[in-house]
Enzyme design. Structure first.
Site, PDB file in Angstrom:
ATOM      1  N   HIS A  90      77.338 -44.288  22.000  1.00  0.00           N
ATOM      2  CA  HIS A  90      76.621 -44.768  21.170  1.00  0.00           C
ATOM      3  C   HIS A  90      77.025 -46.136  20.505  1.00  0.00           C
ATOM      4  CE1 HIS A  90      73.757 -45.351  17.700  1.00  0.00           C
ATOM      5  NE2 HIS A  90      74.810 -45.915  17.215  1.00  0.00           N
ATOM      6  N   ASP A 180      67.049 -38.328   7.967  1.00  0.00           N
ATOM      7  CA  ASP A 180      67.656 -39.648   8.069  1.00  0.00           C
ATOM      8  C   ASP A 180      66.440 -40.690   8.059  1.00  0.00           C
ATOM      9  OD1 ASP A 180      69.789 -41.636   8.702  1.00  0.00           O
ATOM     10  OD2 ASP A 180      68.712 -42.131  10.524  1.00  0.00           O
ATOM     11  N   ARG A 187      67.489 -46.779   2.096  1.00  0.00           N
ATOM     12  CA  ARG A 187      68.411 -47.718   2.215  1.00  0.00           C
ATOM     13  C   ARG A 187      68.103 -49.107   2.526  1.00  0.00           C
ATOM     14  NH1 ARG A 187      71.885 -45.253   6.907  1.00  0.00           N
ATOM     15  NH2 ARG A 187      73.181 -47.187   6.449  1.00  0.00           N
ATOM     16  N   SER A 202      74.155 -41.052   9.113  1.00  0.00           N
ATOM     17  CA  SER A 202      73.152 -41.503   9.620  1.00  0.00           C
ATOM     18  C   SER A 202      73.325 -41.463  11.186  1.00  0.00           C
ATOM     19  CB  SER A 202      72.714 -43.113   9.354  1.00  0.00           C
ATOM     20  OG  SER A 202      71.734 -43.438  10.172  1.00  0.00           O
ATOM     21  N   LYS A 206      72.428 -37.784  13.849  1.00  0.00           N
ATOM     22  CA  LYS A 206      71.433 -37.976  15.312  1.00  0.00           C
ATOM     23  C   LYS A 206      72.246 -37.602  16.311  1.00  0.00           C
ATOM     24  CE  LYS A 206      70.281 -41.847  13.340  1.00  0.00           C
ATOM     25  NZ  LYS A 206      69.631 -43.111  13.006  1.00  0.00           N
TER      26      LYS A 206
HETATM   27  N1  URA Z   1      72.100 -47.123  13.306  1.00  0.00           N
HETATM   28  C1  URA Z   1      71.659 -45.925  12.647  1.00  0.00           C
HETATM   29  O1  URA Z   1      71.158 -45.019  13.241  1.00  0.00           O
HETATM   30  N2  URA Z   1      71.910 -45.574  11.195  1.00  0.00           N
HETATM   31  C2  URA Z   1      72.807 -46.779  10.513  1.00  0.00           C
HETATM   32  O2  URA Z   1      72.933 -46.620   9.432  1.00  0.00           O
HETATM   33  C3  URA Z   1      73.054 -47.954  11.231  1.00  0.00           C
HETATM   34  C4  URA Z   1      72.948 -48.028  12.647  1.00  0.00           C
END
Ligand code: URA
Length: 464
Positions: A90, A180, A187, A202, A206
């Site tokens: 990621h 999320d 947010r 976050s 995932k």
């Molecule tokens: N990418 C995400 O999935 N969440 C974040 O908070 C920032 C970047």
């Protein structure tokens, strides 16, 4: 399970207390279980909670509990029936950052190349990717420029592609980590995006929902990164590594430089074209940093997956897989399995059809010294490659081509960037943005190193 009172949770965090596991789990449950009639927690209360966390932070236990509560707030992907080593990468987001398009086929080729055994299982890479965000590009937007390519697979279809190909590149479904979705949307409107604790929860919720054995993170530093300083990027990397390891996923973060666009092109189709060229052994000099970073990240993944004794050996293996054509064969398999039309890869340059272009030239001789990479990313978005609001279409053909890299000697009148757009009226603003940010110095400058530091459970390893 006891019901929590959202106001108590907000007051506790506001006053600096550590929240109990029950409070955090109850708060997340209330977010996903609320319906039109049953407002167990209101948007105002969620926003207040987010701001309290933004200001007071979370300790390691609270962060692990919040991440787990979010991870299990919806469906999770379980690859155990595939009996493979499940691994993903990621990136925290960059400009021209297309390493996923090379890494997925490299790992798939490595996994398929080695026979599966008890000691060395096959590898599977369930890459759940995102769309462009702020000044950064998104893997899904790039992939969707391939005619027919389906990024919206359900979890059963994902498992099927993984079984056949070893890797799949898909978008998040509404049922994965629904908590999320609510938190992220709020947010965005409450000035709480940049909290390293909320970013960690976050991203990691995932990624951990993919039930990974291991995860390699590419945490960007420099003017094109989301985090404003090196120290803050490093802190984010530490939080993500700590949270992954606590959840039982081997996690390594590479802090890498984002002071200039990565590779030759930034945009959507142009980035697919660049990766296809690389996999077909057409190595343009401007792609050297992209190839190096893809090999470094793949090398760490191959090391964690037991295919290499060290990350360096893994990087060498990744490059062999690229140069042997094995990565390209794996790429064709993945694209075909996801419905994509392979004929566009025969001559990818011929599918780049911008309506308008302009070239930015060096105003004087010297050395390309610096640029605000975030500004370059915004220029790419405004050429049409990004969206002004969620749901807007993105242009396949908008983008930029880099003709010089930082530290390089340039002569007066030499091309530095070509800008492409599908609408001539969109060229002028990005052109000005780039002219304003490019600095050419008389004295030689050192090119910034790509890899700065590696953060793992074992600690830090500084590279420069
Ligand atoms: N990418 C995400 O999935 N969440 C974040 O908070 C920032 C970047």
């Amino acid at each position: 399970m006891n019901q929590i009172h959202p106001i108590d949770v907000i007051l506790h965090k506001r006053d600096g207390a550590a929240l109990s596991d029950e409070e955090i789990q109850g708060f997340v449950r209330a977010i996903v279980e609320r319906t039109g009639e049953r407002q167990l927690v209101t948007d105002a209360q969620i926003a207040a909670f987010l701001m309290a966390v933004f200001l007071k932070g979370l300790d390691a236990r609270e962060l692990a509990t919040l991440t787990a509560a979010m991870r299990f707030s919806g469906d999770t992907f379980d690859a155990s029936s595939l009996k493979t080593f499940t691994i993903d990468k990621h990136s925290t987001g960059g400009v021209g950052d297309k390493t996923s398009l090379l890494i997925a086929p490299i790992l798939a080729a490595a996994g398929i190349a080695t026979p599966t055994s008890e000691e060395v299982p096959g590898i599977c890479v369930p890459m759940i990717s995102g769309r462009s965000l702020g000044h950064t590009g998104g893997t899904l937007d790039k992939l969707e420029t391939i005619p027919g390519f389906n990024t919206q697979l359900g979890l059963a279809q994902l498992a099927e592609v993984l079984r056949r190909c070893g890797a799949a590149l898909i978008g998040q479904t509404p049922r994965i980590v629904p908590a999320d979705r609510t938190l992220y949307a709020l947010r965005d409107h409450t000035g709480t995006v940049e909290s390293p604790f909320l970013i960690t929860a976050s991203i990691m919720s995932k990624k951990l929902a993919e039930s990974l054995n291991a995860l390699v993170l590419d945490v960007k530093v420099g003017s094109g990164a989301f985090m404003p300083s090196y120290e803050q990027s490093r802190f984010l990397a530490e939080l993500m590594v700590q949270t992954g390891e606590r959840a039982g996923t081997r996690t390594v973060a590479l802090l890498t430089n984002m002071e200039q666009p990565l590779g030759r092109f930034s945009g959507n189709w142009v980035e697919v074209w660049e990766c296809v060229d690389i996999m077909k052994q057409v190595r343009h000099p401007m792609s050297a940093d992209l190839i190096e970073l893809s090999n470094l990240l793949s090398g760490s993944m191959l090391h964690l997956a037991g295919r290499a004794k060290t990350p360096e050996e893994g990087a060498g293996l990744a490059d062999e897989i690229l140069t042997s054509g094995a990565a390209y064969r794996a790429w064709l398999g993945i694209v075909e399995a996801q419905g994509g039309d392979l004929s566009v890869f025969e001559d990818p340059a011929s599918h780049h059809r911008p309506q308008a272009s302009t070239v930015i030239k060096a105003s004087r001789p010297g050395y390309l010294a610096s640029m605000d990479c975030k500004q370059v990313g915004w220029a790419v978005q405004r050429l049409g490659a990004g969206r002004a609001k969620p749901g807007d279409p993105v242009s396949a053909h908008a983008g930029i081509e880099s003709h010089a890299k930082l530290g390089q000697r340039v002569e007066e009148g030499q091309a530095l960037f070509t800008l492409f757009s599908e609408d001539e009226s969109l060229l002028e603003e990005p052109r000005k943005m780039l002219l304003d940010t490019l600095v050419i110095s008389e004295k030689p400058v050192n090119a910034p190193p790509l890899l700065r530091e590696v953060v793992s459970a074992a600690g830090h390893e500084s590279i420069s």
